[in-house]
Motif scaffolding. Structure first.
Motif, mmCIF file in Angstrom:
data_model
loop_
_atom_site.group_PDB
_atom_site.id
_atom_site.type_symbol
_atom_site.label_atom_id
_atom_site.label_comp_id
_atom_site.label_asym_id
_atom_site.label_seq_id
_atom_site.Cartn_x
_atom_site.Cartn_y
_atom_site.Cartn_z
ATOM 1 N N UNK A 128 0.829 -1.209 0.000
ATOM 2 C CA UNK A 128 0.000 0.000 0.000
ATOM 3 C C UNK A 128 0.863 1.259 0.000
ATOM 4 N N UNK A 129 1.856 1.283 0.870
ATOM 5 C CA UNK A 129 2.639 2.516 1.039
ATOM 6 C C UNK A 129 3.613 2.760 -0.109
ATOM 7 N N UNK A 130 4.170 1.712 -0.675
ATOM 8 C CA UNK A 130 5.003 1.913 -1.859
ATOM 9 C C UNK A 130 4.152 2.417 -3.019
ATOM 10 N N UNK A 131 2.904 1.969 -3.076
ATOM 11 C CA UNK A 131 1.988 2.485 -4.089
ATOM 12 C C UNK A 131 1.716 3.968 -3.915
ATOM 13 N N UNK A 132 1.573 4.402 -2.677
ATOM 14 C CA UNK A 132 1.370 5.825 -2.398
ATOM 15 C C UNK A 132 2.600 6.638 -2.772
ATOM 16 N N UNK A 133 3.777 6.106 -2.479
ATOM 17 C CA UNK A 133 5.003 6.788 -2.905
ATOM 18 C C UNK A 133 5.081 6.849 -4.425
ATOM 19 N N UNK A 134 4.680 5.770 -5.068
ATOM 20 C CA UNK A 134 4.673 5.755 -6.522
ATOM 21 C C UNK A 134 3.724 6.777 -7.124
ATOM 22 N N UNK A 135 2.667 7.082 -6.396
ATOM 23 C CA UNK A 135 1.670 8.045 -6.887
ATOM 24 C C UNK A 135 2.052 9.481 -6.568
ATOM 25 N N UNK A 136 2.621 9.726 -5.402
ATOM 26 C CA UNK A 136 2.796 11.101 -4.927
ATOM 27 C C UNK A 136 4.243 11.585 -4.913
ATOM 28 N N UNK A 137 5.223 10.709 -5.096
ATOM 29 C CA UNK A 137 6.610 11.137 -5.065
ATOM 30 C C UNK A 137 6.892 12.148 -6.190
#
Length: 199
Positions: A128-137
């Motif tokens: 979940x959190x790597x996905x969020x980094x992938x979206x917002x980084x």
């Protein structure tokens, strides 16, 4: 942020809040350093479980593959640290792992089940959190790197769950998973003051 949406991961009780995303994006070098430690710990956990239950043939085969892949990710994250001129160094750990480990029951076979389910929850949260980094980084190349890791993390949490389902009755697995998932979300209910993958 009104348009924030966190992908719902079925086995997680609560999604990550946007405050974590803001904290992570503001401290990307620290997040990368912590991510390196997480990949090393994930490989170690797979090996630990494999050595505890060597007669579980399917488990040994599956976790050998996971340990190998986690070490590959460890190397990839370390390459990012080198690119950003961040030295590999120790970090103070948030309470996440320690508090989850405290939930392990002492008697077998309950302990074996808990090892598998806690590992599954950690991998699900990582996904979940790597996905969020992938979206917002804001670094597009780094964001793409994190999106590329998502599939592996999803596969890993699925493997741990399937191993639990292989060696234990499904009703027992589901009941214990729900208990542990509630505890996992409670551990993350207060944002840790330092940025970490699991904080």
């Amino acid at each position: 942020m009104s348009d924030f949406s966190s992908t719902k991961i079925k086995i997680l009780q609560q999604p990550t809040r946007f405050e974590w995303v803001e904290q992570a994006i503001a401290n990307l070098d620290t997040i990368l350093l912590d991510h390196s430690h997480c990949e090393r710990k994930a490989a170690s956990m797979a090996l630990n479980i494999m050595f505890r239950y060597p007669s579980w043939t399917v488990l040994v085969r599956k976790l050998t593959a996971i340990a190998r892949e986690e070490l590959e990710h460890f190397e990839q994250v370390n390459q990012w640290l080198e690119r950003r001129q961040v030295a590999l160094a120790p970090l103070n750990a948030p309470p996440y792992g320690k508090r989850l480990k405290a939930l392990l029951r002492h008697q077998e076979p309950d302990r074996g089940l808990d090892f598998l389910l806690i590992s599954s929850l950690i991998e699900a949260r990582s996904h979940e959190r790597l996905g969020l980094l992938g979206e917002y980084c804001p670094d597009r190349e780094l964001a793409a790197f994190y999106r590329g890791l998502m599939a592996s993390e999803a596969r890993h949490y699925g493997v741990y769950w399937l191993l639990a389902d292989t060696y234990f009755d499904r009703d027992i697995v589901q009941s214990r998973l729900e208990e542990l998932a509630i505890a996992e979300s409670e551990i993350l209910s207060t944002l840790h003051p330092e940025p970490r993958i699991h904080s």
